[in-house]
Write an enzyme that holds these catalytic residues in place. Structure first.
Site, mmCIF file in Angstrom:
data_model
loop_
_atom_site.group_PDB
_atom_site.id
_atom_site.type_symbol
_atom_site.label_atom_id
_atom_site.label_comp_id
_atom_site.label_asym_id
_atom_site.label_seq_id
_atom_site.Cartn_x
_atom_site.Cartn_y
_atom_site.Cartn_z
ATOM 1 N N SER A 50 0.854 -1.203 0.000
ATOM 2 C CA SER A 50 0.000 0.000 0.000
ATOM 3 C C SER A 50 0.887 1.249 0.000
ATOM 4 O O SER A 50 2.102 1.156 0.228
ATOM 5 C CB SER A 50 -0.874 0.007 1.262
ATOM 6 O OG SER A 50 -0.048 0.204 2.399
ATOM 7 N N ASP A 82 -1.354 -1.741 -3.929
ATOM 8 C CA ASP A 82 -2.709 -1.796 -3.375
ATOM 9 C C ASP A 82 -3.242 -0.369 -3.212
ATOM 10 O O ASP A 82 -2.566 0.485 -2.622
ATOM 11 C CB ASP A 82 -2.622 -2.496 -2.008
ATOM 12 C CG ASP A 82 -3.980 -2.877 -1.446
ATOM 13 O OD1 ASP A 82 -4.915 -3.084 -2.245
ATOM 14 O OD2 ASP A 82 -4.087 -2.989 -0.207
ATOM 15 N N GLY A 212 -11.232 -6.179 1.589
ATOM 16 C CA GLY A 212 -11.860 -6.262 2.912
ATOM 17 C C GLY A 212 -12.286 -7.679 3.231
ATOM 18 O O GLY A 212 -13.360 -7.905 3.795
HETATM 19 P P1 13P Z 1 -8.872 -6.481 5.261
HETATM 20 O O1 13P Z 1 -8.833 -5.234 6.089
HETATM 21 O O2 13P Z 1 -10.191 -7.174 5.410
HETATM 22 O O3 13P Z 1 -7.743 -7.406 5.536
HETATM 23 O O4 13P Z 1 -8.760 -6.048 3.712
HETATM 24 C C1 13P Z 1 -7.517 -5.759 3.152
HETATM 25 C C2 13P Z 1 -7.634 -5.117 1.803
HETATM 26 O O5 13P Z 1 -8.666 -5.041 1.186
HETATM 27 C C3 13P Z 1 -6.380 -4.578 1.227
HETATM 28 O O6 13P Z 1 -6.606 -3.935 0.014
HETATM 29 O O1 G3H Z 2 -6.843 -1.911 2.320
HETATM 30 C C1 G3H Z 2 -5.798 -1.489 2.764
HETATM 31 C C2 G3H Z 2 -4.783 -2.301 3.450
HETATM 32 O O2 G3H Z 2 -5.281 -2.866 4.620
HETATM 33 C C3 G3H Z 2 -3.544 -1.484 3.652
HETATM 34 O O3 G3H Z 2 -3.615 -0.733 4.811
HETATM 35 O O4 G3H Z 2 -3.019 1.558 4.047
HETATM 36 O O5 G3H Z 2 -2.758 0.857 6.472
HETATM 37 O O6 G3H Z 2 -1.196 -0.028 4.717
HETATM 38 P P1 G3H Z 2 -2.580 0.512 5.015
HETATM 39 ZN ZN ZN Z 3 -8.510 -2.941 -0.046
#
Ligand code: 13P
Ligand code: G3H
Ligand code: ZN
Length: 310
Positions: A50, A82, A212
Site C-alpha cells: 500500500s 494496493d 476487505g
Molecule cells: P482487510 O482489512 O479485510 O484485511 O482487507 C484488506 C484489503 O482489502 C487490502 O486492500
Molecule cells: O486496504 C488497505 C490495506 O489494509 C492497507 O492498509 O493503508 O494501512 O497499509 P494501510
Molecule cells: Zn482494499
C-alpha cells in the site's frame, strides 16, 4: 525468476473456482512468513504494497525484499500496488518494476473514475503491467481513506460492464458488502451474492477482486485481548462466504487485517510470557511463524489454492 503478472493465475483460478490470496506486506518478517506458507502449500500468490507500506518501509527496501524472496524461493510472484490513489503513484510503481497496480478511483464520480483508470491502463499496458480498478465503494478504514457506512455503495452490474469496456482494465474490485479493517458488520454478516452472480454473468472474462476479505477469526482477537489488548466487537467475513465468493467468480482475495491480528497476538503473547526478554528476534520470530500459519490456513481452507502451482 522475474516477477510475473496475474493474467495466467487469474485464468487458472477462474477455471478451478479457487482464489489467489493477495497479502499486504510491510516488512521482512511478513514477507518471509507469507512466502514460506505459499511454498509449503505450492500455491501462487500476490504480494501487495500500500502507499502506507511504501512510506513506512521506503519503496527500495520492499522491492529488494521481494526480489530476495523470489531468488530464495524460486516462486512466481506478483508484486502489486494496493489502492493507488492517483496516476502518479501508479506510474512510480510501474517505473519501479511492479508487475501489477491498482488505481482506486472509487472515490470519484463514474466518469472521473473511468478517465483516471484509462490513463493508468494506457501507461501500464505499454510496459506489460496489469491494472486493477475499483467500482463501488467499500466501507471501512485504510491509512489514507476513511469511508463511512452510509457513504459505501455497492457495485452496479451494468455500470461494471461499461466501466470494463471503456477502460480496458484487467481486473475489477467490486463492493458487495465487505469492508476494510476489523469491524466489518454491526449485525449479521451479509454479502450480496446475487449481485456478484449478476456481475460474473455479465463479465465472464473479467477477474473480480474482493477487498476487505479478512475473516477476523475470534481466536486471534481473543489471543490479542488475553495478553493486554483491547479489540472489542471485531467481526470479519465468515470463511464460508469467502469460499462462496471464490466459487462465484472472485479470483483475488485481499487480506491484511488477519495478518496484523496474527502477528500482534504472537508478539503480545511472547512479551507477556517472557518479560525478561528484549531481543527483537525472540518476538519477531514467533510473529513470522504466526503469519505463515495464518496464510497456510487461508490458502488451504479458505481460498482453495493449495497445489495449484504450475
Ligand atoms: P482487510 O482489512 O479485510 O484485511 O482487507 C484488506 C484489503 O482489502 C487490502 O486492500
Ligand atoms: O486496504 C488497505 C490495506 O489494509 C492497507 O492498509 O493503508 O494501512 O497499509 P494501510
Ligand atoms: Zn482494499
Amino acid at each position: 525468476m522475474p516477477l510475473v503478472t496475474s493474467t495466467q493465475m487469474f485464468k487458472d483460478a477462474q477455471k478451478g473456482q479457487y482464489a489467489i490470496g493477495a497479502f499486504n506486506v510491510n516488512n521482512m518478517e511478513i514477507i518471509q512468513g507469507i512466502i514460506e506458507a505459499a511454498k509449503q502449500e505450492k500455491s501462487p500468490l500476490i504480494l501487495q504494497v500500500s502507499a502506507g507500506a511504501r512510506k513506512y518501509a521506503s519503496p527500495i527496501y520492499l522491492k529488494k525484499l521481494v526480489e530476495a524472496a523470489i531468488e530464495d524461493s524460486g516462486l512466481d510472484i506478483v508484486l502489486h500496488l494496493d489502492h493507488g490513489e492517483d496516476f502518479e503513484i501508479c506510474k512510480a510503481c510501474i517505473d519501479d518494476g511492479f508487475s501489477s497496480v491498482m488505481i482506486d478511483g472509487s472515490k470519484y464520480p463514474f466518469e472521473e473514475n473511468i478517465a483516471v483508470t484509462k490513463k493508468v491502463v494506457e501507461y501500464a499496458h505499454a510496459k506489460g503491467v496489469v491494472v486493477e480498478a475499483e467500482l463501488g465503494k467499500l466501507a471501512g478504514i485504510e491509512d489514507a481513506v476513511k469511508v463511512n457506512e452510509k457513504d459505501a455503495t455497492f457495485t452496479d452490474p451494468d455500470e461494471a460492464v461499461e466501466f470494463v469496456e471503456r477502460t480496458g482494465v484487467d481486473s475489477l474490485a467490486i463492493a458487495i458488502g465487505t469492508s476494510h479493517g476489523a469491524y466489518k458488520f454491526k449485525g449479521e454478516p451479509r454479502l450480496d451474492f446475487e449481485r456478484l452472480e449478476k456481475i460474473t454473468k455479465l463479465l465472464p472474462n473479467t477477474p473480480l477482486v474482493l477487498h476487505g476479505a479478512s475473516t477476523v477469526l475470534p481466536e486471534f482477537v481473543k489471543a490479542c485481548n488475553e495478553f493486554g489488548g483491547n479489540i472489542p466487537g471485531a467481526q470479519g467475513v465468515p470463511e464460508e462466504m469467502i469460499r462462496q465468493a471464490a466459487n462465484l467468480g472472485v479470483c483475488k482475495v485481499n487480506i491484511d487485517t488477519d495478518l496484523r491480528l496474527a502477528m500482534t497476538a504472537a508478539v503480545r503473547k511472547f512479551l507477556i510470557e517472557h518479560p525478561e526478554e528484549f531481543d527483537p528476534r525472540k518476538y519477531l520470530g514467533p510473529a513470522r511463524d504466526a503469519i505463515q500459519k495464518m496464510v497456510q490456513h487461508k490458502i488451504k481452507n479458505v481460498l482453495g489454492s493449495s497445489n495449484t502451482l504450475k
